[in-house]
Design an enzyme around this catalytic site. Sequence first.
Site, PDB file in Angstrom:
ATOM      1  N   CYS A 101      44.939  12.365  13.568  1.00 46.88           N
ATOM      2  CA  CYS A 101      44.500  11.133  14.390  1.00 46.88           C
ATOM      3  C   CYS A 101      43.437  10.927  12.959  1.00 46.88           C
ATOM      4  O   CYS A 101      43.200  10.226  12.173  1.00 46.88           O
ATOM      5  CB  CYS A 101      43.945  11.578  15.899  1.00 46.88           C
ATOM      6  SG  CYS A 101      44.366   9.735  16.544  1.00 46.88           S
ATOM      7  N   HIS A 157      49.179  13.381  17.530  1.00 46.89           N
ATOM      8  CA  HIS A 157      48.258  14.512  18.066  1.00 46.89           C
ATOM      9  C   HIS A 157      49.371  15.698  18.383  1.00 46.89           C
ATOM     10  O   HIS A 157      49.553  15.119  19.308  1.00 46.89           O
ATOM     11  CB  HIS A 157      47.258  14.350  18.885  1.00 46.89           C
ATOM     12  CG  HIS A 157      46.468  14.093  18.984  1.00 46.89           C
ATOM     13  ND1 HIS A 157      45.311  14.110  18.480  1.00 46.89           N
ATOM     14  CD2 HIS A 157      45.953  12.463  18.850  1.00 46.89           C
ATOM     15  CE1 HIS A 157      44.359  13.153  18.762  1.00 46.89           C
ATOM     16  NE2 HIS A 157      44.711  11.837  18.940  1.00 46.89           N
ATOM     17  N   GLU A 197      48.926  18.773  18.379  1.00 43.41           N
ATOM     18  CA  GLU A 197      48.524  19.805  19.154  1.00 43.41           C
ATOM     19  C   GLU A 197      48.559  19.552  20.887  1.00 43.41           C
ATOM     20  O   GLU A 197      48.258  20.710  21.070  1.00 43.41           O
ATOM     21  CB  GLU A 197      46.723  19.942  18.528  1.00 43.41           C
ATOM     22  CG  GLU A 197      46.195  18.272  19.736  1.00 43.41           C
ATOM     23  CD  GLU A 197      45.841  17.437  18.847  1.00 43.41           C
ATOM     24  OE1 GLU A 197      46.615  17.082  18.414  1.00 43.41           O
ATOM     25  OE2 GLU A 197      44.820  16.287  19.184  1.00 43.41           O
TER      26      GLU A 197
HETATM   27  N1  GLN Z   1      38.540   7.125  15.847  1.00 39.60           N
HETATM   28  C1  GLN Z   1      40.691   6.879  15.790  1.00 39.60           C
HETATM   29  C2  GLN Z   1      41.156   5.505  16.670  1.00 39.60           C
HETATM   30  O1  GLN Z   1      40.054   5.163  17.640  1.00 39.60           O
HETATM   31  C3  GLN Z   1      40.336   8.078  16.208  1.00 39.60           C
HETATM   32  C4  GLN Z   1      41.319   8.278  17.075  1.00 39.60           C
HETATM   33  C5  GLN Z   1      41.008   9.858  17.727  1.00 39.60           C
HETATM   34  O2  GLN Z   1      41.141  10.976  16.886  1.00 39.60           O
HETATM   35  N2  GLN Z   1      41.761  10.379  18.602  1.00 39.60           N
HETATM   36  O3  GLN Z   1      41.951   4.965  16.238  1.00 39.60           O
END
Ligand code: GLN
Length: 536
Positions: A382, A509, A511
């Site tokens: 992410c 994600h 995970e």
């Molecule tokens: N801050 C970034 C976004 O909003 C990544 C978010 C995250 O890593 N969950 O896109």
Amino acid sequence: MKYIFVTGGVVSSLGKGLAAASIGTLLEHRGLKVLMQKFDPYLNVDPGTMSPFQHGEVYVLNDGAETDLDLGHYERFTSGELTRLNNLTSGQVFDSVIKKERRGEYLGSTVQFIPHVTDEIKIRLREVTNKNPDVKVLITEIGGTVGDMEGLLFIEALRQFALEVGKENVCFIHVTLLPLIKAAGEVKTKPTQQSVAKLRELGIQPDIIICRTEADLDEANRSKIAMFCNVEVKNVVAFRDVAHTIYECPLDLRRDKIDRLVVDKIGLGDTPAPVLEDWERFVQRIIHPKHKVTIAVAGKYGLQDAYKSIYESLIHAGALHNSKVKILRVETEDIEKRGAAEVLDGVDGILVPGGFGERGIEGKINAVRYAREQGIPFFGICLGMQVAVIEFARNACKLPGANSTEFEKETLYPIISLQEEQLGVEDMGGTMRLGASDSYLIADTLAHRLYDGANMIRERHRHRYEFNADFRERVEESGMVISSLSAKEGLVEIIEIPDHPFFLGAQFHPEFHSKPNHPHPLFAGFIAAALEYSRT
Ligand code: GLN
């Protein structure tokens, strides 16, 4: 349906979630279809707006619900599919009651804690029951500690609910702490007695008491707890500190036959004793690994549970490769101060996890650069993927100062930005891309190989910003490969650098999809590369 309610006493952080999840594991291994859920007494509607450094990780479900991290344990320990219905907070309860009141649904009556708020909690229990007709046992963990004012309405609702569905269909389990007073060398039962007394004052007599202990639970203490908490001696169960891994918890609880006690109480005693060979093999691989790798998780640290699912996924992947995964928690602000080479010296892989906000960003970018230039396996998740793209833009594509508009609104090269249609939306919450969605994989890429040649994948998201399509060509010309795009919007989902031992970033994600005996393929690939690297 049968119901198990798990409450906690004496202190928080007892491992109540793990105890509940472990009971889930044992019942599933008895062949019962189990579903787990959590009731949280706080007033946030969901943990989505809570800081992971205060409350731990926000765990995202397939349907996009942002939930308590205990739901992560539930999904890793059991196979039931969780939805937003499986995490109820006081915030949701009150929100619903007030909305009904405004709509006039209470037909003029005075709206009160009892019955209206408690009814709302029971409505959710019935909703989950009705939506899951094939589930045999619903396990509900009540957050917080018995005696807290904020938990009272949940406890009262459960008391009423048990009467309504019949006490023979309900098992109340209370998890408490037996503190060891080291100077006296004694284990103390008084806090447990008082906590159970509190529960009984609220109208609930626990059927089983789970005692979290550092030492073992001797017969004298077992009898004492039984006598003064009004349960049979066999229903006092020890829950010892596990030596190596949380995945030992079901095995530990089985020693006192908790699953048998539970099924006997709820009338499912004819189910076979659990065979846990698969689970035991997994635990053995964690306890006796042949190899070892060190993985730096370069993030922001406060509470230790902020990256819970990532740590668990690394452990699952390590077990697959017979390897211990030593996790080095690297504070990225430290990299900013001391430099990546010094802080990351000797690691076999670098993982940059998800996150929000500017703090530590440059340190993350430096960590990526170090991994890319030194040929150290890199896995970005992410925000970790986004910083990998920023680093590549700045240093490989020669776009100086390239950035995400999350950190620099007016950057010359907004390589990560909000999607056009999202611009102008100011309300936090509700603007994120959340939950599972499909993306396709592009052939002849590392990602395609890791996913075993699959064409479509379905992964969970939680982010606002995206790889900016205006820069795609520029980045590809410089050697970065885009290996997955979302099926619906064509957004970049995975990036990789082929000319590197392992360099991969995922906008989603992974995970949240890793299980003990089924590590996520991206984690499995990352650990395999780290092992390879450790041998060079
Ligand atoms: N801050 C970034 C976004 O909003 C990544 C978010 C995250 O890593 N969950 O896109």
